[in-house]
Scaffold this motif. Structure first.
Motif, PDB file in Angstrom:
ATOM      1  N   HIS A  47     -10.639  -8.514   3.653  1.00  0.00           N
ATOM      2  CA  HIS A  47      -9.858  -8.093   4.488  1.00  0.00           C
ATOM      3  C   HIS A  47      -8.747  -7.508   3.721  1.00  0.00           C
ATOM      4  CE1 HIS A  47     -11.063 -10.212   8.068  1.00  0.00           C
ATOM      5  NE2 HIS A  47     -11.423 -11.327   7.262  1.00  0.00           N
ATOM      6  N   PRO A  48      -8.198  -6.180   4.023  1.00  0.00           N
ATOM      7  CA  PRO A  48      -7.302  -5.501   3.352  1.00  0.00           C
ATOM      8  C   PRO A  48      -5.826  -6.383   3.779  1.00  0.00           C
ATOM      9  CG  PRO A  48      -7.706  -4.350   5.193  1.00  0.00           C
ATOM     10  CD  PRO A  48      -8.657  -5.545   5.094  1.00  0.00           C
ATOM     11  N   GLY A  49      -5.126  -6.688   2.604  1.00  0.00           N
ATOM     12  CA  GLY A  49      -3.545  -7.224   2.764  1.00  0.00           C
ATOM     13  C   GLY A  49      -2.462  -6.103   2.679  1.00  0.00           C
ATOM     14  N   THR A  50      -2.840  -5.133   2.172  1.00  0.00           N
ATOM     15  CA  THR A  50      -1.970  -4.041   1.963  1.00  0.00           C
ATOM     16  C   THR A  50      -2.328  -2.595   2.566  1.00  0.00           C
ATOM     17  OG1 THR A  50      -3.004  -2.920   0.225  1.00  0.00           O
ATOM     18  CG2 THR A  50      -1.865  -4.886  -0.360  1.00  0.00           C
ATOM     19  N   GLU A  51      -1.313  -1.875   2.655  1.00  0.00           N
ATOM     20  CA  GLU A  51      -1.354  -0.296   3.098  1.00  0.00           C
ATOM     21  C   GLU A  51      -1.295   0.519   1.842  1.00  0.00           C
ATOM     22  OE1 GLU A  51      -2.284  -0.340   6.240  1.00  0.00           O
ATOM     23  OE2 GLU A  51      -0.996  -1.561   7.325  1.00  0.00           O
ATOM     24  N   SER A  52      -2.336   1.369   1.505  1.00  0.00           N
ATOM     25  CA  SER A  52      -2.257   2.171   0.596  1.00  0.00           C
ATOM     26  C   SER A  52      -1.539   3.424   0.922  1.00  0.00           C
ATOM     27  CB  SER A  52      -3.596   2.418   0.113  1.00  0.00           C
ATOM     28  OG  SER A  52      -4.240   1.366  -0.503  1.00  0.00           O
ATOM     29  N   LEU A  53      -0.414   3.730   0.143  1.00  0.00           N
ATOM     30  CA  LEU A  53       0.384   4.978   0.854  1.00  0.00           C
ATOM     31  C   LEU A  53       0.262   6.425   0.176  1.00  0.00           C
ATOM     32  CD1 LEU A  53       3.717   2.870   1.147  1.00  0.00           C
ATOM     33  CD2 LEU A  53       1.947   3.366   3.047  1.00  0.00           C
ATOM     34  N   PHE A  54       0.182   6.343  -1.098  1.00  0.00           N
ATOM     35  CA  PHE A  54       0.184   7.591  -1.920  1.00  0.00           C
ATOM     36  C   PHE A  54      -0.024   7.365  -3.394  1.00  0.00           C
ATOM     37  CE2 PHE A  54       4.716   6.824  -1.239  1.00  0.00           C
ATOM     38  CZ  PHE A  54       5.153   6.888  -2.312  1.00  0.00           C
ATOM     39  N   THR A  55      -0.496   8.264  -4.004  1.00  0.00           N
ATOM     40  CA  THR A  55      -0.559   8.296  -5.429  1.00  0.00           C
ATOM     41  C   THR A  55       0.779   8.647  -6.034  1.00  0.00           C
ATOM     42  OG1 THR A  55      -2.641   9.063  -5.438  1.00  0.00           O
ATOM     43  CG2 THR A  55      -1.743   9.336  -7.608  1.00  0.00           C
ATOM     44  N   GLY A  56       1.442   7.955  -6.682  1.00  0.00           N
ATOM     45  CA  GLY A  56       3.095   8.229  -7.048  1.00  0.00           C
ATOM     46  C   GLY A  56       3.335   7.981  -8.455  1.00  0.00           C
ATOM     47  N   GLN A  57       4.599   8.444  -8.813  1.00  0.00           N
ATOM     48  CA  GLN A  57       5.442   8.150 -10.036  1.00  0.00           C
ATOM     49  C   GLN A  57       6.166   6.980  -9.776  1.00  0.00           C
ATOM     50  OE1 GLN A  57       7.921  11.514 -10.735  1.00  0.00           O
ATOM     51  NE2 GLN A  57       8.858  10.452 -12.307  1.00  0.00           N
ATOM     52  N   VAL A  58       6.300   6.030 -10.620  1.00  0.00           N
ATOM     53  CA  VAL A  58       7.220   4.935 -10.688  1.00  0.00           C
ATOM     54  C   VAL A  58       8.653   5.522 -11.278  1.00  0.00           C
ATOM     55  CG1 VAL A  58       7.820   2.473 -11.177  1.00  0.00           C
ATOM     56  CG2 VAL A  58       5.185   3.280 -10.977  1.00  0.00           C
ATOM     57  N   VAL A  59       9.389   5.758 -10.365  1.00  0.00           N
ATOM     58  CA  VAL A  59      10.764   6.059 -10.813  1.00  0.00           C
ATOM     59  C   VAL A  59      11.483   5.127 -11.483  1.00  0.00           C
ATOM     60  CG1 VAL A  59      12.988   7.320 -10.093  1.00  0.00           C
ATOM     61  CG2 VAL A  59      10.986   7.923  -9.100  1.00  0.00           C
ATOM     62  N   ARG A  60      11.238   3.978 -11.043  1.00  0.00           N
ATOM     63  CA  ARG A  60      11.879   2.652 -11.548  1.00  0.00           C
ATOM     64  C   ARG A  60      11.150   1.551 -10.576  1.00  0.00           C
ATOM     65  NH1 ARG A  60      14.977   0.971  -7.301  1.00  0.00           N
ATOM     66  NH2 ARG A  60      16.424   2.652  -6.552  1.00  0.00           N
ATOM     67  N   LEU A  61      11.535   0.409 -11.005  1.00  0.00           N
ATOM     68  CA  LEU A  61      10.426  -0.570  -9.973  1.00  0.00           C
ATOM     69  C   LEU A  61      11.032  -0.800  -8.717  1.00  0.00           C
ATOM     70  CD1 LEU A  61       8.174  -2.350 -10.712  1.00  0.00           C
ATOM     71  CD2 LEU A  61       9.860  -4.488 -11.265  1.00  0.00           C
ATOM     72  N   GLY A  62      10.421  -0.430  -7.820  1.00  0.00           N
ATOM     73  CA  GLY A  62      11.017  -0.561  -6.290  1.00  0.00           C
ATOM     74  C   GLY A  62      11.096   0.892  -5.891  1.00  0.00           C
ATOM     75  N   LYS A  63      11.029   1.994  -6.650  1.00  0.00           N
ATOM     76  CA  LYS A  63      11.366   3.439  -6.290  1.00  0.00           C
ATOM     77  C   LYS A  63      10.164   4.259  -6.690  1.00  0.00           C
ATOM     78  CE  LYS A  63      14.592   7.335  -5.998  1.00  0.00           C
ATOM     79  NZ  LYS A  63      15.784   7.756  -6.470  1.00  0.00           N
ATOM     80  N   TYR A  64       9.556   4.617  -5.702  1.00  0.00           N
ATOM     81  CA  TYR A  64       8.163   5.488  -6.180  1.00  0.00           C
ATOM     82  C   TYR A  64       8.116   6.578  -5.193  1.00  0.00           C
ATOM     83  CZ  TYR A  64       7.205   0.644  -6.723  1.00  0.00           C
ATOM     84  OH  TYR A  64       7.246  -0.894  -7.309  1.00  0.00           O
ATOM     85  N   GLU A  65       7.699   7.944  -6.045  1.00  0.00           N
ATOM     86  CA  GLU A  65       7.810   9.018  -5.362  1.00  0.00           C
ATOM     87  C   GLU A  65       6.203   9.750  -5.525  1.00  0.00           C
ATOM     88  OE1 GLU A  65      11.121  11.228  -7.010  1.00  0.00           O
ATOM     89  OE2 GLU A  65      12.589   9.888  -5.836  1.00  0.00           O
ATOM     90  N   GLU A  66       5.895  10.298  -4.440  1.00  0.00           N
ATOM     91  CA  GLU A  66       4.632  11.068  -4.380  1.00  0.00           C
ATOM     92  C   GLU A  66       5.025  12.561  -5.288  1.00  0.00           C
ATOM     93  OE1 GLU A  66       3.012  12.209  -0.574  1.00  0.00           O
ATOM     94  OE2 GLU A  66       0.879  12.137  -1.410  1.00  0.00           O
TER      95      GLU A  66
END
Ligand code: SF4
Ligand code: SF4
Length: 226
Positions: A109-128
């Motif tokens: 069972h998937p427990g997450t939603e995969s959103l996009f391949t991204g850059q970690v700007v900082r922990l908690g901030k991610y940008e595609e």
């Protein structure tokens, strides 16, 4: 890395309805960085499922849940607890969920939603920043991706709809990618690159499912209907 968020506990309980025993798997890679499938989140999920009346037969954190070899190996260490469960709740990306399901041949069972391949700007901030188009144009834009960061995905821009303060007409919250490209090329003395007209993109290179196989030192890429 793969950016993801955790599914709501209501959705997870709904998916597990009719089952009694669950094994929880996390991933020490992207899922840990996104704070959805590391030690802390797996432990929290265990408590929530036990409170809801489930028996958690075991937990483990795969180093990288999308690596078939790693899943096969670690699966042996947790064989008993895995086999005692009705299913595995996977707190990792969609590829991790499928790797665990395919390699261990268990109900997942998937427990997450995969959103996009991204850059970690900082922990908690991610940008595609990249849509993995298979035909990279960053050479011509000095490292800013128009396919991903321009709302219209224009290969030759800007569109003329940007605002006076440099925001995109489609999404006024974000900077016009093509103005960013222009400013960067100008600052680096590379403005001549703006004059190169890019040919229409070959979107067949983005058809899924894509695959890459190394054969005698050559990478063979396939996908879609090929
Ligand atoms: S052009 Fe953009 S989407 Fe395509 S590979 Fe390069 S960064 Fe990724
Ligand atoms: S305003 Fe800029 S980022 Fe927005 S669609 Fe037009 S060129 Fe693309």
């Amino acid at each position: 890395m793969i950016i993801m968020k955790q599914k709501s506990i209501e959705d997870i309980l709904d998916a597990l309805s009719g089952e009694k025993k669950v094994f929880i798997a996390g991933c020490a890679d992207c899922a840990t960085t996104c704070k959805v499938g590391g030690e802390e989140e797996v432990e929290e999920m265990k408590k929530k499922l036990e409170e809801a009346g489930f028996e958690v037969t075991g937990t483990c954190i795969f180093d990288t849940a999308c690596l078939s070899g790693e899943v096969r190996q670690k699966g042996k260490d947790f064989k008993e607890a895995l086999e005692a469960a009705d299913s595995v709740l996977v707190l990792a990306c969609g590829t991790g969920v499928q790797t665990i399901g395919d390699v261990l041949e268990l109900v997942v069972h998937p427990g997450t939603e995969s959103l996009f391949t991204g850059q970690v700007v900082r922990l908690g901030k991610y940008e595609e920043k990249c849509r993995t188009c298979g035909e990279c144009l960053l050479e011509y834009t000095d490292g800013i991706c128009p396919v991903t960061r321009c709302s219209k995905g224009l290969l030759n821009g800007p569109c003329g709809g940007y605002s006076k303060d440099g925001k995109c007409e489609v999404d006024p919250e974000k900077d016009c990618a093509w103005l960013l490209i222009y400013e960067r090329l100008k600052a680096r003395g590379h403005l001549e690159k703006m004059k190169e007209i890019q040919a229409p993109k070959d979107y067949s290179k983005m058809l899924s499912p894509r695959r890459l196989v190394w054969e005698r030192g050559t990478a063979k890429v396939g996908g879609g209907s090929k």
